[in-house]
Design a protein around this motif. Structure first.
Motif, PDB file in Angstrom:
ATOM      1  N   TRP A 111       0.801  -1.150   0.054  1.00 63.47           N
ATOM      2  CA  TRP A 111       0.130  -0.036  -0.015  1.00 63.47           C
ATOM      3  C   TRP A 111       0.946   1.323  -0.013  1.00 63.47           C
ATOM      4  O   TRP A 111       2.158   1.213   0.209  1.00 63.47           O
ATOM      5  N   GLU A 163       0.979   4.675   1.813  1.00 65.43           N
ATOM      6  CA  GLU A 163       0.446   5.328   3.059  1.00 65.43           C
ATOM      7  C   GLU A 163       0.334   7.081   2.471  1.00 65.43           C
ATOM      8  O   GLU A 163       1.125   7.646   2.205  1.00 65.43           O
ATOM      9  N   GLN A 164      -0.881   7.551   2.940  1.00 61.36           N
ATOM     10  CA  GLN A 164      -1.339   9.104   2.614  1.00 61.36           C
ATOM     11  C   GLN A 164      -0.865   9.770   3.678  1.00 61.36           C
ATOM     12  O   GLN A 164      -0.523   9.342   4.900  1.00 61.36           O
ATOM     13  N   SER A 216      -4.077   7.323   6.012  1.00 60.67           N
ATOM     14  CA  SER A 216      -4.918   6.212   5.227  1.00 60.67           C
ATOM     15  C   SER A 216      -4.080   5.645   4.419  1.00 60.67           C
ATOM     16  O   SER A 216      -2.808   6.002   4.115  1.00 60.67           O
ATOM     17  N   ARG A 217      -4.427   4.454   3.872  1.00 62.74           N
ATOM     18  CA  ARG A 217      -3.600   3.666   2.953  1.00 62.74           C
ATOM     19  C   ARG A 217      -4.096   3.620   1.793  1.00 62.74           C
ATOM     20  O   ARG A 217      -5.294   3.094   1.548  1.00 62.74           O
ATOM     21  N   GLU A 275      -4.124   1.561  -1.524  1.00 57.63           N
ATOM     22  CA  GLU A 275      -4.122  -0.156  -2.220  1.00 57.63           C
ATOM     23  C   GLU A 275      -3.848  -0.129  -3.391  1.00 57.63           C
ATOM     24  O   GLU A 275      -4.930  -0.498  -4.104  1.00 57.63           O
ATOM     25  N   PRO A 332       5.379  -1.859   2.442  1.00 57.21           N
ATOM     26  CA  PRO A 332       4.657  -0.719   1.687  1.00 57.21           C
ATOM     27  C   PRO A 332       5.431  -0.131   0.459  1.00 57.21           C
ATOM     28  O   PRO A 332       6.685  -0.226   0.787  1.00 57.21           O
ATOM     29  N   ASP A 376       7.290   2.910  -0.806  1.00 52.34           N
ATOM     30  CA  ASP A 376       8.075   3.826   0.035  1.00 52.34           C
ATOM     31  C   ASP A 376       9.121   4.237  -0.959  1.00 52.34           C
ATOM     32  O   ASP A 376       9.929   3.814  -1.752  1.00 52.34           O
TER      33      ASP A 376
END
Length: 380
Positions: free
Chosen positions: A287, A289-290, A294-295, A297, A326, A328
Motif C-alpha cells: 500500500w 501511506e497517505q 490512510s492507506r 492499495e 509498503p 516507499d
C-alpha cells in the motif's frame, strides 16, 4: 619502555584483517618479513607484505591498516610497508587453506556439515521487487552481526551491484574468486564481469555453469546466511539451485495484485517437485501511506496472504506471510543510490518491515535435511 621486537610487531600484525578474505594477514601467509631497526628516537619498522595479486584493489587499505597497527606500538618511530606479490606456490597454499584442505573447488553449502542457511529469493514474474528485497535482507542481516553472502543469480536481469553499491571488481587468485564486500555483505554477480550495457545471451548449460562457479569458485568463508536472487519464473536457474543446493529454502516475493499472486503460487509450487522447503512469502508494494495516515492499495489487497495459504495447502506445511512491505519512496531512492533503505532510512515503513523479515530468517535454525547426524551403526 618495553623492548620492541620482531615477535611483538608480528603479533600486532594479527590485528590487520585482509578486507577481501576477512582473516588476519598473519594467518594468510601474507607477512613476508618484519625488520626492526633501533634508533635514538625509536625504532624504524619495515614490514614486507605479499599481496594475492599484483593488481589488488585494496592494497592501499592494507598499507594504511598495517601502518596504523604498527605505529600504535610503543617505541615505534616510523613504519614502512613494502608490498610484493605471492608466488605460485604461496597462492596454491592459500587456496588449499581457504578450501579447508581441498585442492579442487567444491560447493561448501552442499556439504553435510554446512551450517549456512541458504535462501533462494524467488518470484513468479518480474517487477515485484525481488532484488530490492534481497539487497535489504542481506544488509539488515549483516547489520545484525551475521556473516552474509549474496549470489545475483538473475544472470539476464542482474541489478544487485547497483542496489548494493558495489564499485570494486572481484579479485582472482588463480582459479579462486574473492568477492567484493560492501555493507558487510559478500556479493557476486555476472554484472561484475561484463561491460556496462552489454546483454548476457546464454543458453541453459551456460547458466548452470555460471551458477556453479559462483557457488564453488568464489571464496565465501564461513557464512551464516547465503541469499540467492533468482530470475523470475521456474526455469533453468531455479532447477539448478535445487540440484546444487538441495537444502536451500524458498522465499516467495509477490505483490497484492491477483495476477502477480497467481504466478507467485506457481513459482512456489516448484518446491513440490524439487522437495525444497518454503520459508515464507513477502508481499511487496502492499500500500501507499497517505498524508492523513490512510492507506491507498494501488495493487489491490490480500495477494500475499492468498499465496501463503495456497502454498500451505499444496505443500502440507505452514507457509507464513513474513511481511507486507509498503510502497516507499525511500526504498526506491536507496536502491538507485546503492545504500539499502534498512541502512539509509532504518525507521522508514519499508525498512521496518524488511528488517523484521531479516531477523525472522536470520535466526532460524537450519533443518537436518542433507546433514550428517554423526551416527554410526553398532553391530550386535
Amino acid at each position: 619502555m618495553p623492548t620492541l621486537t620482531v615477535e611483538s610487531v608480528t603479533a600486532a600484525l594479527a590485528g590487520v584483517i585482509d578486507p577481501e578474505i576477512r582473516r588476519p594477514i598473519t594467518d594468510l601467509g601474507m607477512v613476508r618479513s618484519v625488520a626492526v631497526e633501533p634508533g635514538p628516537d625509536g625504532a624504524a619498522v619495515t614490514v614486507g607484505i605479499d599481496l594475492t595479486t599484483a593488481g589488488c584493489p585494496l592494497k592501499e587499505t592494507l598499507t594504511r591498516d598495517t601502518t596504523a597497527v604498527v605505529s600504535a606500538l610503543e617505541g615505534v618511530a616510523s613504519v614502512s610497508v613494502q608490498l610484493g606479490v605471492m608466488s605460485d606456490e604461496q597462492r596454491l597454499g592459500l587456496r588449499t587453506m581457504l578450501r579447508g584442505g581441498a585442492g579442487e573447488p567444491v560447493i561448501p553449502f552442499a556439504q553435510p556439515g554446512s551450517l549456512t542457511r541458504v535462501y533462494a529469493i524467488a518470484s513468479g514474474k518480474g517487477g515485484v521487487g525481488k532484488s530490492s528485497v534481497t539487497a535489504n535482507l542481506a544488509a539488515a542481516m549483516a547489520a545484525d552481526g551475521l556473516s552474509v553472502g549474496v549470489v545475483d543469480a538473475d544472470v539476464y536481469g542482474f541489478s544487485l551491484p547497483r542496489m548494493l553499491g558495489v564499485t570494486l571488481a572481484p579479485t582472482k587468485v588463480d582459479d579462486m574468486i574473492l568477492p567484493p564486500v560492501v555493507h558487510g555483505v559478500k556479493v557476486i554477480s555476472i554484472g561484475m564481469f561484463v561491460p556496462a550495457g552489454q546483454p548476457v545471451v546464454w543458453r541453459g548449460p551456460m547458466l548452470h555453469r555460471a551458477l556453479q562457479q559462483f557457488l564453488a569458485d568464489v571464496f565465501w568463508g564461513d557464512l551464516d546466511v547465503l541469499l540467492l536472487d533468482l530470475p523470475p519464473g521456474t526455469g533453468d536457474i531455479a532447477i539448478s539451485v535445487a540440484q546444487m543446493l538441495p537444502s536451500s529454502e524458498l522465499v516467495i516475493v509477490t505483490t497484492p495484485q491477483v495476477a502477480a499472486a497467481e504466478v507467485a503460487e506457481r513459482a512456489g509450487s516448484i518446491a513440490l517437485q524439487t522437495r525444497q522447503h518454503i520459508a515464507g512469502v513477502v508481499e511487496n508494494m502492499s500500500w501507499l501511506e497517505q498524508a492523513d495516515g490512510s492507506r491507498l492499495e494501488l495493487f489491490g489487497a490480500g495477494g500475499g496472504a492468498t499465496v501463503a495459504d495456497s502454498l500451505s495447502r499444496a505443500t502440507g506445511a505452514p507457509v507464513p506471510l513474513l511481511a507486507q512491505v509498503p510502497l516507499d519512496m525511500a526504498l526506491r531512492e536507496a536502491g538507485d543510490e546503492g545504500t539499502p533503505v534498512v541502512l539509509s532510512a532504518p525507521d522508514s515503513p519499508a525498512a521496518v518491515a524488511l528488517r523484521s523479515v531479516a531477523r525472522a530468517l536470520g535466526h532460524r535454525s537450519r533443518g537436518l535435511a542433507g546433514r550428517s547426524l554423526g551416527l554410526s551403526p553398532v553391530p550386535r
